[in-house]
Design a protein around this motif. Structure first.
Motif, PDB file in Angstrom:
ATOM      1  N   VAL A 427       1.299  -1.078   0.133  1.00  0.00           N
ATOM      2  CA  VAL A 427       0.178  -0.362   0.639  1.00  0.00           C
ATOM      3  C   VAL A 427       0.775   1.145  -0.098  1.00  0.00           C
ATOM      4  N   ALA A 453      -6.566   6.646  -1.864  1.00  0.00           N
ATOM      5  CA  ALA A 453      -7.508   5.425  -1.414  1.00  0.00           C
ATOM      6  C   ALA A 453      -8.511   5.800  -2.437  1.00  0.00           C
ATOM      7  N   ILE A 456      -7.113   5.091  -5.489  1.00  0.00           N
ATOM      8  CA  ILE A 456      -7.080   3.308  -5.881  1.00  0.00           C
ATOM      9  C   ILE A 456      -8.514   3.767  -6.214  1.00  0.00           C
ATOM     10  N   ALA A 457      -9.973   4.153  -5.493  1.00  0.00           N
ATOM     11  CA  ALA A 457     -11.147   4.096  -6.537  1.00  0.00           C
ATOM     12  C   ALA A 457     -11.517   4.135  -7.493  1.00  0.00           C
ATOM     13  N   GLY A 458     -10.193   4.928  -8.172  1.00  0.00           N
ATOM     14  CA  GLY A 458     -11.016   5.567  -9.578  1.00  0.00           C
ATOM     15  C   GLY A 458     -11.171   6.200  -9.864  1.00  0.00           C
ATOM     16  N   GLN A 459     -11.518   7.618  -8.914  1.00  0.00           N
ATOM     17  CA  GLN A 459     -11.749   8.412  -9.166  1.00  0.00           C
ATOM     18  C   GLN A 459     -10.939   9.160  -9.611  1.00  0.00           C
ATOM     19  N   PHE A 530     -12.397   1.122 -10.914  1.00  0.00           N
ATOM     20  CA  PHE A 530     -12.045   0.060  -9.975  1.00  0.00           C
ATOM     21  C   PHE A 530     -11.059  -0.620 -10.874  1.00  0.00           C
ATOM     22  N   ASN A 534      -7.429  -1.682 -11.375  1.00  0.00           N
ATOM     23  CA  ASN A 534      -6.449  -2.913 -10.781  1.00  0.00           C
ATOM     24  C   ASN A 534      -5.623  -3.521 -11.515  1.00  0.00           C
ATOM     25  N   GLN A 537      -2.266  -2.493 -11.428  1.00  0.00           N
ATOM     26  CA  GLN A 537      -1.361  -2.652  -9.724  1.00  0.00           C
ATOM     27  C   GLN A 537      -0.009  -3.104 -10.021  1.00  0.00           C
TER      28      GLN A 537
ATOM     29  N   PHE B 309     -10.251  -1.054   0.968  1.00  0.00           N
ATOM     30  CA  PHE B 309     -10.505  -0.472  -0.112  1.00  0.00           C
ATOM     31  C   PHE B 309     -11.655  -1.118  -0.947  1.00  0.00           C
ATOM     32  N   GLY B 310     -11.793   0.101  -2.140  1.00  0.00           N
ATOM     33  CA  GLY B 310     -12.264  -0.903  -3.397  1.00  0.00           C
ATOM     34  C   GLY B 310     -13.362   0.375  -4.073  1.00  0.00           C
ATOM     35  N   ALA B 311     -14.312  -0.361  -4.390  1.00  0.00           N
ATOM     36  CA  ALA B 311     -14.984   0.611  -5.890  1.00  0.00           C
ATOM     37  C   ALA B 311     -15.623   2.018  -4.719  1.00  0.00           C
ATOM     38  N   PRO B 312     -15.916   3.169  -5.656  1.00  0.00           N
ATOM     39  CA  PRO B 312     -16.376   3.987  -5.398  1.00  0.00           C
ATOM     40  C   PRO B 312     -17.539   3.766  -4.908  1.00  0.00           C
TER      41      PRO B 312
END
Lengths: 645, 645
Positions: A427, A453, A456-459, A530, A534, A537, B309-312
């Motif tokens: 991380v 975060a 990572i969450a793809g925002q 996401f 991923n 990653q 964590f994870g997908a928004p």
């Protein structure tokens, strides 16, 4: 080479702080065996006893302001903490929890009323505390913690509560036995509105050691190592604390229940609060590097006296350290330990520059984010290095290395958790890469500089890079790297530090640009964010690592050039070359794939690493002597022959 | 996929023996926690108690002849021993010392009088014994042991003596507390003449547990793991044993003091005696592979329920096992565990074929040497794999993985010594390479097929290879490897097992030929033989490893093809492909350097490994279920949620 001179150079500006801790460890040498002979409960109490003694000697408050009994010497504080890793690591971790994390959270997140009420007691070891952040369900993702702190304006109290089993505070140092108070991280709820994670001071034990009402304390039980630290679990059942318990430097709640903060963006507020805790990562990385020094000192001294097999006709068998394979296993790790030492020293300097002044958070936010990334990267590489090095040292000492009396097994067990505490290393490398990717923001478009975060969450969907711009960058890089056509003379320039640095920089920048392009392409293609992240990653993490490797390499190169007279800097240069070429060798597949090495040159590098091992071998003993590990930590039975021998 | 079918396939012909041990472990599940709650002395006694119970159930004598209470089932014996690794590893190691090493030495090195006098007692656990080979000064180089056994014809006794501190027997299981007798390896001296290392039965404790006169027994103290085994040290001060104490299958001393042996060459005699002990290495390799299965079962089940964590926008955080990096860290290790499992099964079959009959040593000497190399190689790769896998599993479970209650830390500590006991892995890979190099003897000239130590020492000076012959070989290899010009279609044939095998065979043979050439050149140039060997040592070891990797790969490929209906063999093929390509990926630098991969194809392999991780991920849980690890060993708190959750 003068070992004394080299040791002084390694000790650097904080030599006095290091020597003070060395003396303290030598005086408490019996602690090194305590973990073996005592029960777990006795060992924990012994560690506490020694910690309080060390505290009385004034080292542990060194980094704190003078008005609370400290010396305002951040650099010396960290150097001293790192040096504790030459001794019993439970002592180091317990001191880290008490002074770095618990007192540090009060200092950085609290305001004068907290400082005045608690700091002196905490620093003098009278008020023992916990840093209650991690929960059973959430370690890496701190923003998703489950514990709540709900403001009740009727009584002007916060109600601290553990709503689910997953929200139980877990692995908390000082919680199972000694801690009386905890800095508890919880979701702040005021007037029905959630404001994200904040920190509060919550008493957990009475002065006679009983749990406070509503607080359930349990023991995490035996661990692989660090059994002198009383890690435990904390469950809160509607525990009430006064409004003033909120550590309110960055956000305040008034009596009526009005929440306010000078930092409006909740993410930014969260990362600002967390950012003040970077000291923990700086310290753990340094400690891990120092634990590697202990292991290498033991294993190299052993290899320099242990004989097995050997030349026919010769009276003696051969020394282990004369075997090529043994050199190959230990000496690049020795070189890398030096490299990481110098990188850590640079990091500490930068830490002191940023945190040494007054209230610098707003002034240097960019520098601070950069520092956090550097700390994260050094911590990740330093702790993985410790795991690898201590393992190799253990194996290099065979059965003797497995016995507790020879300390390698204790070092191995105690340091193992470093790779995942104070931030899981994978991380952390993502965090590093994320920070670097924001440097592409001009071509990328807006990318919120905070919030790993969220990224990572793809925002980061606004990415709007021109593919062509990135392609141009990659091509520019390709032309800039030296010795592209190296097949004609594969050995030329192999010991030129600009060449090493050029290769590592090329790799770092190429990987970052390639990751940026993949992210952009995925988002352009409408893939779920996401999933976009991923799919890359492993690439993201490799890019983060490539960056840190380059920083570490250049820190070593700089240190070689800056070495004062009296240090045999040509020998330090040999060691640097060994580190540089072993690092390139380890990634030579990538350089071959990207046209940066010819196959002839790649093979030449392997040969040169072998040669450099042989070059360094005769003074390997002096190189470990220069670490200055106290005798008590390394004079183990297998190295110091008993009277029977 | 049918997990039941796959599990049966993995269990193979010795399913009944495995299931018996599984049941025994389940019935003694409390032993798994014993090491945590008990003192070291209590833990040792508890392990002995369970071992004697298991003994009473008849498993431990399964591999021995029927006339001594055994079942003559060598394969089932080894399979059962491997399965013990699903439980407490101190139990496994103590059983290994007692039945594999101590009773095994009596069986293989002794004659009927020893068998009749001691074997039944040993196999029924009444006579506890030690295998006293290793000394403080000599572990790998057994031929240089210092302990002496001098024949005194006046009394018809051997005098066993420890002449120096370095000759002290060290790390000896059962020595610190329980052992009453030891098979002692010592330099045999008869009539003033030394005959090399032989083995004698020496009582070390009286029935009431006191050391025998002249025997000094001390405790090795705490170890990183395996603290349920009482490792100790033995010093002999002129201890007299009768002439019949010599285990005299391969060499005899008559009453008058005449030494005789049917094997004239002392080296050949030594290696013949040692060769009968190959079972230890076969067993340790299998145990290590099974310990990896335990760790992977825990870590993969955890990753399949733990979210972070994870997908928004999604209600849940993402499962750890859905992250590419997590897949990358765990799934190739899962695939490799399957590969090693099948390689181990082949090794056990071969072991049974050679040792299952009567007195086969002379008939199959060549096969036996080949078996020893295969056992050495599988042990080295299997134990390093266990260290790597368990470490990765620990890190993949974060702080929870560090707690003893979740068992990974215990597995890590207990298995760590496997890489260096029963032969240090680097020395074992040299042994493998040495065996293979004798296959070049036609071109090499005479090379004594026995005696790794002698080879290392560079005595193979008669090497007389034609350089040109080797060059031709290398060129033939170069032309034979498939897909040489792969740049045009980098993905073609990547999942073809003949392609994988071709690459690994090319590497193995090229490395061996190149090492042979380097050795020859060095000797031709008049370099001192030890130095010649030492300059190539890393190359020799890499060649040994390349060979074993190829054997393991092909064992997996064979097992995929042989899988019965009902096993989803396409899924097994996915797993095989993942193993094959991850293995090639790890060595892709070498293939690039040697023109066996284009850069495009090398990159395609990296991508395909990622894809295969995603392919395998949905049934990773079923793949670990098929290992059939008993619930008690893997139903740890972090995997099985407590009632509070």
């Amino acid at each position: 080479m003068s070992t004394t001179g080299l040791r002084e150079y390694l000790d650097g500006p904080h030599k006095a702080a290091r020597d003070l801790v060395r003396d303290g460890l030598a005086a408490n040498a019996e602690l090194l065996d305590a973990g073996l002979g005592l029960s777990r409960a006795e060992y924990r109490d012994k560690v506490l006893e020694v910690m309080q003694q060390v505290t009385a000697e004034g080292h542990t408050s060194r980094g704190f302001p003078k008005e609370f009994g400290g010396q305002g010497d951040l650099g010396g504080f960290i150097a001293g903490f790192e040096t504790l890793a030459f001794g019993d690591l439970s002592l180091m971790v317990k001191a880290g929890v008490q002074f770095g994390l618990f007192a540090g959270a009060i200092l950085h997140l609290g305001t004068s009323r907290h400082h005045e009420e608690y700091l002196t007691d905490a620093l003098e070891g009278r008020l023992l505390g916990c840093f209650a952040m991690t929960e059973t369900g959430h370690g890496s993702n701190v923003q998703a913690l489950g514990t709540t702190a709900t403001y009740d304006p009727a009584t002007e109290e916060f109600v601290v509560h553990t709503p689910t089993a997953a929200a139980r505070k877990d692995y908390i140092g000082n919680a199972a036995r000694h801690g009386r108070m905890a800095t508890v991280f919880a979701q702040l709820v005021v007037g029905g509105e959630r404001h994200g994670v904040h920190c509060l001071l919550v008493p957990i034990r009475t002065t006679d050691g009983q749990p406070m009402p509503g607080v359930t304390l349990t023991d995490c039980g035996p661990k692989l190592g660090l059994n002198g630290v009383d890690n435990g679990r904390i469950v809160f059942d509607q525990v009430r604390v006064p409004r003033t318990a909120l550590l309110d430097r960055y956000a305040q709640v008034d009596a009526e229940g009005t929440y306010s903060s000078e930092i409006e963006n909740p993410d930014r507020r969260f990362f600002t609060m967390l950012g003040t805790l970077v000291q923990g990562r700086v310290s753990v990385g340094g400690a891990a590097i120092n634990a590697s020094k202990v292991a290498l000192t033991i294993a190299i001294r052993y290899a320099d006296r242990r004989r097995q097999f050997g030349a026919p006709g010769s009276a003696d068998e051969a020394l282990l350290l004369d075997y090529r394979m043994h050199q190959r296993r230990l000496l690049p790790l020795l070189a890398r330990t030096y490299a990481l030492h110098f990188a850590q020293a640079e990091l500490v300097d930068e830490f002191v520059r940023i945190f040494g002044g007054e209230d610098v958070v707003d002034k240097f936010e960019h520098d601070q984010r950069a520092l956090e990334a550097q700390a994260a990267g050094t911590k990740a590489l330093g702790t993985w290095h410790a795991t690898e090095t201590i393992q190799m040292c253990r194996e290099a000492c065979g059965g003797a290395g497995y016995l507790a009396e020879n300390r390698l097994s204790t070092l191995k067990a105690d340091t193992d958790v470093f790779t995942t505490f104070e931030g899981d290393n994978t991380v952390l490398l993502q965090l590093v890469a994320k920070g670097l990717l924001t440097n592409y923001r001009e071509s990328f478009g807006k990318l919120d500089p905070l919030g790993m975060a969220r990224f990572i969450a793809g925002q980061a969907v606004e990415i709007a890079v021109e593919k062509t711009a990135l392609r141009t960058l990659i091509e520019r890089l390709r032309d800039a790297v030296p010795n592209r056509n190296d097949a004609a003379d594969p050995d030329a320039g192999l010991r030129d530090d600009a060449y090493h640095s050029g290769l590592l920089r090329f790799r770092e920048e190429h990987m970052l640009a390639a990751v940026a392009r993949r992210l952009k392409r995925g988002i352009d293609d409408g893939v779920e964010p996401f999933e976009v992240f991923n799919r890359c990653q492993d690439h993201v993490i490799a890019a983060g690592r490539a960056h840190v490797e380059r920083v570490v390499l250049e820190a070593f190169a700089t240190a070689v050039k800056a070495a004062p007279e009296g240090i045999a800097s040509d020998r330090l240069k040999d060691l640097y070359d060994l580190h540089a070429l072993a690092t390139i060798e380890a990634e030579r597949a990538w350089y071959l794939e990207h046209g940066r090495l010819s196959t002839a040159r790649s093979k030449a590098i392997i040969s040169l690493v072998n040669e450099l091992c042989a070059t360094v071998r005769p003074y390997a003993g002096e190189l470990v002597d220069a670490f200055g590990v106290p005798g008590a930590a390394v004079d183990v039975p297998m190295v110091v022959p008993s009277q029977h021998e």
